[in-house]
Design a protein around this motif. Structure first.
Motif, PDB file in Angstrom:
ATOM      1  N   ARG A  11       4.652 -14.789   1.513  1.00 51.10           N
ATOM      2  CA  ARG A  11       5.499 -13.668   1.102  1.00 51.10           C
ATOM      3  C   ARG A  11       6.573 -13.385   2.144  1.00 51.10           C
ATOM      4  NH1 ARG A  11       0.990  -9.443  -0.519  1.00 51.10           N
ATOM      5  NH2 ARG A  11      -0.263 -11.004   0.467  1.00 51.10           N
ATOM      6  N   THR A  12       6.216 -13.459   3.417  1.00 50.62           N
ATOM      7  CA  THR A  12       7.187 -13.234   4.480  1.00 50.62           C
ATOM      8  C   THR A  12       8.261 -14.313   4.468  1.00 50.62           C
ATOM      9  OG1 THR A  12       5.482 -12.203   5.842  1.00 50.62           O
ATOM     10  CG2 THR A  12       7.471 -12.920   6.968  1.00 50.62           C
ATOM     11  N   LEU A  13       7.852 -15.555   4.282  1.00 55.39           N
ATOM     12  CA  LEU A  13       8.803 -16.662   4.218  1.00 55.39           C
ATOM     13  C   LEU A  13       9.751 -16.504   3.031  1.00 55.39           C
ATOM     14  CD1 LEU A  13       9.720 -19.405   5.367  1.00 55.39           C
ATOM     15  CD2 LEU A  13       8.082 -20.455   3.793  1.00 55.39           C
ATOM     16  N   LEU A  14       9.222 -16.133   1.872  1.00 56.26           N
ATOM     17  CA  LEU A  14      10.064 -15.931   0.698  1.00 56.26           C
ATOM     18  C   LEU A  14      11.018 -14.761   0.886  1.00 56.26           C
ATOM     19  CD1 LEU A  14       7.574 -16.609  -2.216  1.00 56.26           C
ATOM     20  CD2 LEU A  14       9.497 -18.014  -1.482  1.00 56.26           C
ATOM     21  N   LEU A  15      10.551 -13.705   1.543  1.00 59.51           N
ATOM     22  CA  LEU A  15      11.415 -12.559   1.820  1.00 59.51           C
ATOM     23  C   LEU A  15      12.551 -12.951   2.757  1.00 59.51           C
ATOM     24  CD1 LEU A  15      11.991  -9.511   1.569  1.00 59.51           C
ATOM     25  CD2 LEU A  15      10.521  -9.196   3.560  1.00 59.51           C
ATOM     26  N   LEU A  16      12.246 -13.695   3.806  1.00 54.56           N
ATOM     27  CA  LEU A  16      13.290 -14.151   4.724  1.00 54.56           C
ATOM     28  C   LEU A  16      14.276 -15.087   4.037  1.00 54.56           C
ATOM     29  CD1 LEU A  16      11.204 -14.758   7.967  1.00 54.56           C
ATOM     30  CD2 LEU A  16      12.859 -12.937   7.548  1.00 54.56           C
ATOM     31  N   LEU A  17      13.770 -15.970   3.186  1.00 52.65           N
ATOM     32  CA  LEU A  17      14.648 -16.867   2.446  1.00 52.65           C
ATOM     33  C   LEU A  17      15.573 -16.078   1.509  1.00 52.65           C
ATOM     34  CD1 LEU A  17      15.454 -19.769   1.715  1.00 52.65           C
ATOM     35  CD2 LEU A  17      13.661 -19.706  -0.028  1.00 52.65           C
ATOM     36  N   ALA A  18      15.034 -15.080   0.831  1.00 54.32           N
ATOM     37  CA  ALA A  18      15.849 -14.248  -0.058  1.00 54.32           C
ATOM     38  C   ALA A  18      16.906 -13.486   0.736  1.00 54.32           C
ATOM     39  CB  ALA A  18      14.960 -13.279  -0.833  1.00 54.32           C
ATOM     40  N   MET A  19      16.553 -13.011   1.924  1.00 54.73           N
ATOM     41  CA  MET A  19      17.519 -12.294   2.752  1.00 54.73           C
ATOM     42  C   MET A  19      18.644 -13.222   3.206  1.00 54.73           C
ATOM     43  SD  MET A  19      15.074  -9.786   5.019  1.00 54.73           S
ATOM     44  CE  MET A  19      16.359  -9.489   6.184  1.00 54.73           C
ATOM     45  N   VAL A  20      18.308 -14.444   3.592  1.00 58.27           N
ATOM     46  CA  VAL A  20      19.323 -15.401   4.036  1.00 58.27           C
ATOM     47  C   VAL A  20      20.268 -15.740   2.886  1.00 58.27           C
ATOM     48  CG1 VAL A  20      19.662 -17.797   4.775  1.00 58.27           C
ATOM     49  CG2 VAL A  20      17.989 -16.361   5.935  1.00 58.27           C
ATOM     50  N   VAL A  21      19.715 -15.990   1.708  1.00 56.83           N
ATOM     51  CA  VAL A  21      20.549 -16.300   0.552  1.00 56.83           C
ATOM     52  C   VAL A  21      21.439 -15.104   0.209  1.00 56.83           C
ATOM     53  CG1 VAL A  21      20.490 -16.778  -1.934  1.00 56.83           C
ATOM     54  CG2 VAL A  21      19.011 -18.050  -0.382  1.00 56.83           C
ATOM     55  N   GLY A  22      20.877 -13.904   0.278  1.00 58.32           N
ATOM     56  CA  GLY A  22      21.665 -12.698  -0.002  1.00 58.32           C
ATOM     57  C   GLY A  22      22.797 -12.510   0.990  1.00 58.32           C
ATOM     58  N   LEU A  23      22.522 -12.731   2.260  1.00 59.53           N
ATOM     59  CA  LEU A  23      23.565 -12.580   3.278  1.00 59.53           C
ATOM     60  C   LEU A  23      24.650 -13.642   3.135  1.00 59.53           C
ATOM     61  CD1 LEU A  23      21.445 -11.656   6.416  1.00 59.53           C
ATOM     62  CD2 LEU A  23      23.040 -10.178   5.186  1.00 59.53           C
ATOM     63  N   LEU A  24      24.258 -14.870   2.830  1.00 61.83           N
ATOM     64  CA  LEU A  24      25.257 -15.927   2.616  1.00 61.83           C
ATOM     65  C   LEU A  24      26.117 -15.623   1.393  1.00 61.83           C
ATOM     66  CD1 LEU A  24      23.195 -19.153   3.396  1.00 61.83           C
ATOM     67  CD2 LEU A  24      25.103 -18.219   4.712  1.00 61.83           C
ATOM     68  N   THR A  25      25.496 -15.148   0.341  1.00 63.88           N
ATOM     69  CA  THR A  25      26.246 -14.801  -0.865  1.00 63.88           C
ATOM     70  C   THR A  25      27.202 -13.648  -0.591  1.00 63.88           C
ATOM     71  OG1 THR A  25      24.384 -15.519  -2.225  1.00 63.88           O
ATOM     72  CG2 THR A  25      26.025 -14.114  -3.280  1.00 63.88           C
ATOM     73  N   THR A  26      26.741 -12.637   0.124  1.00 65.85           N
ATOM     74  CA  THR A  26      27.592 -11.498   0.460  1.00 65.85           C
ATOM     75  C   THR A  26      28.778 -11.940   1.309  1.00 65.85           C
ATOM     76  OG1 THR A  26      25.691 -10.022   0.372  1.00 65.85           O
ATOM     77  CG2 THR A  26      27.631  -9.216   1.529  1.00 65.85           C
ATOM     78  N   GLY A  27      28.532 -12.792   2.287  1.00 68.39           N
ATOM     79  CA  GLY A  27      29.615 -13.302   3.116  1.00 68.39           C
ATOM     80  C   GLY A  27      30.626 -14.110   2.319  1.00 68.39           C
ATOM     81  N   ALA A  28      30.132 -14.913   1.380  1.00 66.40           N
ATOM     82  CA  ALA A  28      31.041 -15.693   0.542  1.00 66.40           C
ATOM     83  C   ALA A  28      31.895 -14.796  -0.346  1.00 66.40           C
ATOM     84  CB  ALA A  28      30.241 -16.672  -0.316  1.00 66.40           C
ATOM     85  N   VAL A  29      31.295 -13.736  -0.879  1.00 65.98           N
ATOM     86  CA  VAL A  29      32.051 -12.810  -1.731  1.00 65.98           C
ATOM     87  C   VAL A  29      33.105 -12.068  -0.918  1.00 65.98           C
ATOM     88  CG1 VAL A  29      31.849 -10.692  -3.103  1.00 65.98           C
ATOM     89  CG2 VAL A  29      30.275 -12.571  -3.484  1.00 65.98           C
ATOM     90  N   VAL A  30      32.766 -11.673   0.301  1.00 66.64           N
ATOM     91  CA  VAL A  30      33.736 -10.980   1.158  1.00 66.64           C
ATOM     92  C   VAL A  30      34.908 -11.914   1.486  1.00 66.64           C
ATOM     93  CG1 VAL A  30      34.074 -10.024   3.475  1.00 66.64           C
ATOM     94  CG2 VAL A  30      32.104  -9.323   2.112  1.00 66.64           C
ATOM     95  N   CYS A  31      34.614 -13.152   1.831  1.00 66.50           N
ATOM     96  CA  CYS A  31      35.692 -14.114   2.111  1.00 66.50           C
ATOM     97  C   CYS A  31      36.550 -14.370   0.878  1.00 66.50           C
ATOM     98  CB  CYS A  31      35.102 -15.434   2.602  1.00 66.50           C
ATOM     99  SG  CYS A  31      34.414 -15.329   4.257  1.00 66.50           S
ATOM    100  N   LEU A  32      35.917 -14.439  -0.278  1.00 61.92           N
ATOM    101  CA  LEU A  32      36.649 -14.662  -1.515  1.00 61.92           C
ATOM    102  C   LEU A  32      37.570 -13.494  -1.848  1.00 61.92           C
ATOM    103  CD1 LEU A  32      36.945 -16.685  -3.846  1.00 61.92           C
ATOM    104  CD2 LEU A  32      35.157 -15.424  -5.037  1.00 61.92           C
ATOM    105  N   THR A  33      37.105 -12.263  -1.613  1.00 62.29           N
ATOM    106  CA  THR A  33      37.956 -11.105  -1.908  1.00 62.29           C
ATOM    107  C   THR A  33      39.104 -10.985  -0.911  1.00 62.29           C
ATOM    108  OG1 THR A  33      36.451  -9.641  -0.710  1.00 62.29           O
ATOM    109  CG2 THR A  33      36.180  -9.774  -3.092  1.00 62.29           C
ATOM    110  N   PHE A  34      38.915 -11.449   0.308  1.00 60.11           N
ATOM    111  CA  PHE A  34      40.040 -11.460   1.248  1.00 60.11           C
ATOM    112  C   PHE A  34      41.082 -12.486   0.837  1.00 60.11           C
ATOM    113  CE2 PHE A  34      37.367  -9.593   4.868  1.00 60.11           C
ATOM    114  CZ  PHE A  34      37.958  -8.344   4.719  1.00 60.11           C
ATOM    115  N   ALA A  35      40.628 -13.633   0.336  1.00 57.85           N
ATOM    116  CA  ALA A  35      41.554 -14.686  -0.071  1.00 57.85           C
ATOM    117  C   ALA A  35      42.237 -14.351  -1.399  1.00 57.85           C
ATOM    118  CB  ALA A  35      40.814 -16.010  -0.183  1.00 57.85           C
ATOM    119  N   TYR A  36      41.496 -13.729  -2.325  1.00 60.57           N
ATOM    120  CA  TYR A  36      42.019 -13.393  -3.652  1.00 60.57           C
ATOM    121  C   TYR A  36      41.717 -11.930  -3.960  1.00 60.57           C
ATOM    122  CZ  TYR A  36      41.968 -18.460  -3.969  1.00 60.57           C
ATOM    123  OH  TYR A  36      42.151 -19.790  -3.724  1.00 60.57           O
TER     124      TYR A  36
END
Length: 67
Positions: A11-36
């Motif tokens: 459960r801890t591993l899955l939670l950490l994996l979900a957090m990493v995916v969420g942070l990467l997705t959030t960072g990608a969306v922020v970069c995308l909104t700056f570009a467009y």
């Protein structure tokens, strides 16, 4: 047989994996909104929908766990 400790580690591993995916997705969306900048509103609507769906899934999982 598995022990509760093994489940806790999984459960801890899955939670950490979900957090990493969420942070990467959030960072990608922020970069995308700056570009467009005109994509900011559709992305905000999509984020709101995903938040609602996540909350709904959490409620369903919690209700299923109580049975």
């Amino acid at each position: 047989m598995t022990t509760d400790g093994e489940h806790r580690e999984l459960r801890t591993l899955l939670l950490l994996l979900a957090m990493v995916v969420g942070l990467l997705t959030t960072g990608a969306v922020v970069c995308l909104t700056f570009a467009y900048p005109r994509l900011a509103e559709p992305l905000a609507v999509g984020a709101a929908v995903l938040t609602c769906l996540t909350g709904l899934v959490r409620l369903v999982v919690k209700a299923a766990g109580e049975r």
